[in-house]
Design a protein around this motif. Structure first.
Motif, PDB file in Angstrom:
ATOM      1  N   ARG A 189      17.328  19.563 -90.479  1.00 47.64           N
ATOM      2  CA  ARG A 189      18.291  19.360 -89.395  1.00 47.64           C
ATOM      3  C   ARG A 189      19.604  18.907 -90.024  1.00 47.64           C
ATOM      4  O   ARG A 189      19.621  18.474 -91.191  1.00 47.64           O
ATOM      5  CB  ARG A 189      17.778  18.331 -88.391  1.00 47.64           C
ATOM      6  CG  ARG A 189      17.413  17.000 -89.004  1.00 47.64           C
ATOM      7  CD  ARG A 189      16.592  16.128 -88.085  1.00 47.64           C
ATOM      8  NE  ARG A 189      16.208  14.891 -88.736  1.00 47.64           N
ATOM      9  CZ  ARG A 189      16.897  13.761 -88.650  1.00 47.64           C
ATOM     10  NH1 ARG A 189      17.998  13.725 -87.925  1.00 47.64           N
ATOM     11  NH2 ARG A 189      16.493  12.678 -89.267  1.00 47.64           N
ATOM     12  N   PRO A 190      20.718  18.995 -89.305  1.00 48.95           N
ATOM     13  CA  PRO A 190      22.026  18.680 -89.892  1.00 48.95           C
ATOM     14  C   PRO A 190      22.101  17.326 -90.591  1.00 48.95           C
ATOM     15  O   PRO A 190      22.647  17.229 -91.682  1.00 48.95           O
ATOM     16  CB  PRO A 190      22.960  18.734 -88.680  1.00 48.95           C
ATOM     17  CG  PRO A 190      22.324  19.723 -87.765  1.00 48.95           C
ATOM     18  CD  PRO A 190      20.845  19.532 -87.930  1.00 48.95           C
ATOM     19  N   ALA A 191      21.537  16.287 -89.967  1.00 49.60           N
ATOM     20  CA  ALA A 191      21.633  14.942 -90.551  1.00 49.60           C
ATOM     21  C   ALA A 191      20.955  14.862 -91.916  1.00 49.60           C
ATOM     22  O   ALA A 191      21.322  14.033 -92.756  1.00 49.60           O
ATOM     23  CB  ALA A 191      21.015  13.917 -89.596  1.00 49.60           C
ATOM     24  N   ASP A 192      19.946  15.720 -92.174  1.00 47.13           N
ATOM     25  CA  ASP A 192      19.233  15.693 -93.448  1.00 47.13           C
ATOM     26  C   ASP A 192      20.127  16.093 -94.612  1.00 47.13           C
ATOM     27  O   ASP A 192      19.846  15.753 -95.767  1.00 47.13           O
ATOM     28  CB  ASP A 192      18.020  16.631 -93.406  1.00 47.13           C
ATOM     29  CG  ASP A 192      16.951  16.160 -92.440  1.00 47.13           C
ATOM     30  OD1 ASP A 192      16.911  14.944 -92.158  1.00 47.13           O
ATOM     31  OD2 ASP A 192      16.172  16.995 -91.958  1.00 47.13           O
ATOM     32  N   ALA A 193      21.170  16.849 -94.343  1.00 45.57           N
ATOM     33  CA  ALA A 193      22.044  17.351 -95.403  1.00 45.57           C
ATOM     34  C   ALA A 193      23.122  16.358 -95.794  1.00 45.57           C
ATOM     35  O   ALA A 193      23.850  16.591 -96.766  1.00 45.57           O
ATOM     36  CB  ALA A 193      22.696  18.666 -94.967  1.00 45.57           C
ATOM     37  N   LEU A 194      23.230  15.239 -95.067  1.00 52.68           N
ATOM     38  CA  LEU A 194      24.340  14.315 -95.273  1.00 52.68           C
ATOM     39  C   LEU A 194      23.859  12.975 -95.822  1.00 52.68           C
ATOM     40  O   LEU A 194      22.852  12.441 -95.382  1.00 52.68           O
ATOM     41  CB  LEU A 194      25.082  14.091 -93.955  1.00 52.68           C
ATOM     42  CG  LEU A 194      25.573  15.355 -93.244  1.00 52.68           C
ATOM     43  CD1 LEU A 194      26.201  14.995 -91.912  1.00 52.68           C
ATOM     44  CD2 LEU A 194      26.554  16.127 -94.118  1.00 52.68           C
ATOM     45  N   GLN A 325      24.403  16.328 -82.611  1.00 53.20           N
ATOM     46  CA  GLN A 325      23.839  16.827 -83.862  1.00 53.20           C
ATOM     47  C   GLN A 325      24.823  17.740 -84.581  1.00 53.20           C
ATOM     48  O   GLN A 325      24.433  18.488 -85.464  1.00 53.20           O
ATOM     49  CB  GLN A 325      22.535  17.591 -83.589  1.00 53.20           C
ATOM     50  CG  GLN A 325      21.344  16.719 -83.260  1.00 53.20           C
ATOM     51  CD  GLN A 325      20.894  15.891 -84.451  1.00 53.20           C
ATOM     52  OE1 GLN A 325      20.839  16.370 -85.573  1.00 53.20           O
ATOM     53  NE2 GLN A 325      20.589  14.622 -84.211  1.00 53.20           N
ATOM     54  N   GLN A 326      26.101  17.684 -84.180  1.00 57.06           N
ATOM     55  CA  GLN A 326      27.076  18.609 -84.752  1.00 57.06           C
ATOM     56  C   GLN A 326      28.239  17.941 -85.462  1.00 57.06           C
ATOM     57  O   GLN A 326      28.758  18.502 -86.428  1.00 57.06           O
ATOM     58  CB  GLN A 326      27.628  19.534 -83.649  1.00 57.06           C
ATOM     59  CG  GLN A 326      26.673  20.628 -83.220  1.00 57.06           C
ATOM     60  CD  GLN A 326      27.340  21.645 -82.319  1.00 57.06           C
ATOM     61  OE1 GLN A 326      27.276  21.530 -81.107  1.00 57.06           O
ATOM     62  NE2 GLN A 326      27.999  22.628 -82.906  1.00 57.06           N
ATOM     63  N   ILE A 327      28.658  16.775 -85.028  1.00 52.91           N
ATOM     64  CA  ILE A 327      29.840  16.148 -85.610  1.00 52.91           C
ATOM     65  C   ILE A 327      29.460  14.800 -86.218  1.00 52.91           C
ATOM     66  O   ILE A 327      28.832  13.970 -85.566  1.00 52.91           O
ATOM     67  CB  ILE A 327      30.949  15.966 -84.559  1.00 52.91           C
ATOM     68  CG1 ILE A 327      31.396  17.332 -84.042  1.00 52.91           C
ATOM     69  CG2 ILE A 327      32.146  15.202 -85.149  1.00 52.91           C
ATOM     70  CD1 ILE A 327      32.447  17.269 -82.965  1.00 52.91           C
ATOM     71  N   PHE A 328      29.852  14.605 -87.487  1.00 46.44           N
ATOM     72  CA  PHE A 328      29.505  13.388 -88.202  1.00 46.44           C
ATOM     73  C   PHE A 328      30.735  12.848 -88.918  1.00 46.44           C
ATOM     74  O   PHE A 328      31.600  13.612 -89.357  1.00 46.44           O
ATOM     75  CB  PHE A 328      28.411  13.666 -89.244  1.00 46.44           C
ATOM     76  CG  PHE A 328      27.158  14.275 -88.668  1.00 46.44           C
ATOM     77  CD1 PHE A 328      26.106  13.474 -88.261  1.00 46.44           C
ATOM     78  CD2 PHE A 328      27.035  15.654 -88.527  1.00 46.44           C
ATOM     79  CE1 PHE A 328      24.956  14.025 -87.728  1.00 46.44           C
ATOM     80  CE2 PHE A 328      25.889  16.223 -88.002  1.00 46.44           C
ATOM     81  CZ  PHE A 328      24.837  15.405 -87.592  1.00 46.44           C
ATOM     82  N   SER A 329      30.804  11.538 -89.032  1.00 49.38           N
ATOM     83  CA  SER A 329      31.844  10.924 -89.863  1.00 49.38           C
ATOM     84  C   SER A 329      31.159  10.267 -91.054  1.00 49.38           C
ATOM     85  O   SER A 329      30.133   9.597 -90.900  1.00 49.38           O
ATOM     86  CB  SER A 329      32.634   9.887 -89.066  1.00 49.38           C
ATOM     87  OG  SER A 329      31.842   8.756 -88.783  1.00 49.38           O
ATOM     88  N   LYS A 330      31.709  10.503 -92.236  1.00 44.03           N
ATOM     89  CA  LYS A 330      31.146   9.937 -93.453  1.00 44.03           C
ATOM     90  C   LYS A 330      32.259   9.340 -94.307  1.00 44.03           C
ATOM     91  O   LYS A 330      33.316   9.945 -94.466  1.00 44.03           O
ATOM     92  CB  LYS A 330      30.400  11.018 -94.258  1.00 44.03           C
ATOM     93  CG  LYS A 330      29.174  11.573 -93.543  1.00 44.03           C
ATOM     94  CD  LYS A 330      28.097  10.512 -93.382  1.00 44.03           C
ATOM     95  CE  LYS A 330      26.921  11.015 -92.568  1.00 44.03           C
ATOM     96  NZ  LYS A 330      25.877   9.981 -92.395  1.00 44.03           N
ATOM     97  N   GLU A 331      31.998   8.149 -94.836  1.00 38.28           N
ATOM     98  CA  GLU A 331      32.973   7.524 -95.712  1.00 38.28           C
ATOM     99  C   GLU A 331      32.849   8.083 -97.125  1.00 38.28           C
ATOM    100  O   GLU A 331      31.775   8.517 -97.544  1.00 38.28           O
ATOM    101  CB  GLU A 331      32.758   6.012 -95.753  1.00 38.28           C
ATOM    102  CG  GLU A 331      33.049   5.308 -94.438  1.00 38.28           C
ATOM    103  CD  GLU A 331      32.899   3.802 -94.558  1.00 38.28           C
ATOM    104  OE1 GLU A 331      32.583   3.319 -95.663  1.00 38.28           O
ATOM    105  OE2 GLU A 331      33.108   3.106 -93.548  1.00 38.28           O
ATOM    106  N   TYR A 332      33.963   8.080 -97.839  1.00 36.29           N
ATOM    107  CA  TYR A 332      33.918   8.443 -99.254  1.00 36.29           C
ATOM    108  C   TYR A 332      34.345   7.241-100.084  1.00 36.29           C
ATOM    109  O   TYR A 332      35.114   6.386 -99.633  1.00 36.29           O
ATOM    110  CB  TYR A 332      34.803   9.651 -99.554  1.00 36.29           C
ATOM    111  CG  TYR A 332      36.290   9.451 -99.329  1.00 36.29           C
ATOM    112  CD1 TYR A 332      37.097   8.883-100.308  1.00 36.29           C
ATOM    113  CD2 TYR A 332      36.879   9.838 -98.129  1.00 36.29           C
ATOM    114  CE1 TYR A 332      38.446   8.692-100.103  1.00 36.29           C
ATOM    115  CE2 TYR A 332      38.238   9.656 -97.912  1.00 36.29           C
ATOM    116  CZ  TYR A 332      39.016   9.091 -98.903  1.00 36.29           C
ATOM    117  OH  TYR A 332      40.354   8.903 -98.687  1.00 36.29           O
TER     118      TYR A 332
END
Length: 347
Positions: A189-194, A325-332
């Motif tokens: 699922r999408p979250a698994d890739a992040l 399940q489509q839009i995610f925010s991730k810090e770098y």
């Protein structure tokens, strides 16, 4: 007369030779690992029979090292023999479990060598790095990922140094962490890739430096191979600054990828500041456009990732639907994180 090398017969034969050379190297590496495992077993059994004291055991290894180097050349230093011993002690339970498993129906699987061949898929240098990882679950994860993704030793060191296991584990429940240790990273699922956040230390950007989103994008493109490895499994680069126009107004998606495991487009929007609800709304528009105009019926819904310097989970929760399940925010992070700090979060 110099012949051209661009004809089909040459290319086909070249491919066969290259594959054969790679297979030979893999077989040599596997034979070496199996031999070292058996040497480690013999050392441990000799110690147990003699009930040796620690100082006597060191003397035995020194004598053994001198004798083996005289007979076979370099490669049998005391430190390497100690690694072989540690290698056997660390992995012997896996071999005994494999030998008593229910699926060992063929003749090869019943032999000790057959079990060893199935258990060890990496080079000896890989296993030396893995032996330095004390946590069994963490070590198992990196071994699986290195084998499945054909990581070099250098890449294995980088992924471990950037705390890949901890960053993936932080976004999973207890069962998810257990699956990481037993099966590696599975993308369903999408979250698994992040990951929980991305480490972009290879871009050379200092944590306290002032730079623009354009600078960040350029740095990523310059180090695209490293960035795609950081993104994770199955990512293919599609383009940068992809433009689409509504009623005379043009919009640009910073980076566009395709994930062959999820079978969907992955859009990245780069932000050097704190996440805002406007950023989420903009990404929602990008995702809607790709879903309605670009993707085919056979492909899965588009994923949008806002890569930002500072996240805002509250804004995300109240801007997006609960079943998002489509839009995610991730810090770098521009520098490597502290593994100790990540482990404390995990605990």
């Amino acid at each position: 007369m110099e012949l051209s090398k661009s004809f089909p017969l040459f290319e086909n034969i070249k491919s066969v030779i290259a594959d054969t050379q790679l297979a030979v190297v893999r077989n040599i590496n596997q034979a070496m690992v199996i031999a070292y495992f058996q040497i480690g077993r013999m050392i441990v059994e000799d110690e147990q029979q003699g009930k040796q004291r620690a100082d006597y055991a060191k003397e035995t290894l020194l004598r053994l090292s001198i004798a083996l180097n005289d007979e076979f050349g370099r490669g049998y230093s005391v430190s390497n023999l100690e690694y072989m011993r540690s290698f056997y002690v660390t992995y012997r339970n896996r071999i005994s479990q494999s030998a008593t498993g229910e699926n060992n129906s063929d003749e090869n699987s019943q032999s000790p060598i057959g079990n060893l061949e199935k258990s060890f898929r990496l080079s000896w240098t890989h296993y030396i790095q893995l032996l330095k990882i004390k946590n069994e679950s963490e070590r198992s994860f990196y071994e699986i990922e290195a084998a499945v993704n054909n990581w070099s030793v250098k890449e294995l060191q980088r992924q471990y140094g950037s705390a890949l296991f901890e960053r993936l584990a932080l976004s999973r429940d207890k069962q998810g962490v257990k699956e990481l240790a037993e099966k590696g990273q599975l993308i369903e699922r999408p979250a698994d890739a992040l990951k929980s956040h991305y480490v972009l230390e290879f871009l050379g950007l200092k944590e306290d430096s002032q730079y623009s989103e354009s600078d960040l994008e350029t740095a990523i493109i310059d180090k695209l191979e490293h960035f795609m490895l950081e993104l994770g499994k199955g990512f293919l680069f599609e383009g940068r600054q992809r433009r689409f126009t509504f009623e005379g107004d043009s919009f640009f998606v910073d980076l566009v990828f395709y994930n062959r495991l999820l079978r969907c487009f992955v859009l990245l929007d780069l932000k050097i500041g704190k996440l805002t609800h406007q950023d989420i709304g903009q990404m929602q528009m990008y995702v809607n456009y790709y879903d309605r105009k670009i993707k085919t019926k056979e492909e899965n819904p588009t994923i949008g990732v806002i890569l930002c310097k500072e996240g805002n989970q509250t804004v995300v929760e109240f801007t997006l639907p609960e079943d998002n399940q489509q839009i995610f925010s991730k810090e770098y992070k521009a520098v490597l994180p502290s593994k100790e700090a990540l482990k404390k979060q995990l605990e």
